[in-house]
Scaffold this motif. Structure first.
Motif: not given
Length: 147
Positions: A61-63, A56-58, A47-49
């Motif tokens: 527009q807003e975090p 990191d990869m998706v 789950v952490d991964d």
């Protein structure tokens, strides 16, 4: 934190609390069965991964917070399992290291509880903050261990 972020975190926390009560027997199984605990450790790492990869990869527009990503992962697991008529084992004896869905959800809850403004673990899960003697496995890729 913006109001929308706060609202998203609150919604994530509320949803996680809603499923947590249905998984109490899983916490009891973890406390009593080292093989279930070892499988749980693997789910924590997975789950952490998954959440780290999504952060990191998706592109967004807003975090979004890690809490929201953990709730999203848990929601996806729960939704897919519900479509297959999965129900969490009702008693601790029904939990084994092969209980993929339940252990994945418990891992999401455990990681979410460590997040700022994350949900509190239910009383049955408080032991999960400390590692039972003899398991000796890593919790996740950050090389953190339960203390």
């Amino acid at each position: 934190m913006q109001w929308a972020d706060s609202l998203a975190d609150r919604s994530a926390r509320r949803w996680l609390r809603g499923i947590a009560g249905r998984l109490d027997s899983g916490w009891q199984a973890l406390a009593g069965d080292p093989s279930v605990w070892r499988a749980f450790d693997r789910h924590l790492a997975a789950v952490d991964d998954a959440v780290r990869c999504e952060q990191d990869m998706v592109p967004r527009q807003e975090p979004v917070s890690r809490l929201v990503l953990l709730a999203g992962h848990a929601h996806d697991v729960w939704t897919e399992a519900a479509e297959l008529d999965w129900q969490p084992p009702a008693d601790p004896g029904g939990w084994t290291e092969r209980e993929w869905t339940g252990l994945r959800l418990l891992a999401c809850l455990r990681l979410a509880a460590d997040e700022p403004r994350g949900p509190k673990l239910p009383a049955a899960a408080e032991f999960a903050r400390s590692r039972p003697a003899g398991t000796g496995e890593q919790v996740n890729n950050r090389r953190e261990y339960f203390r």
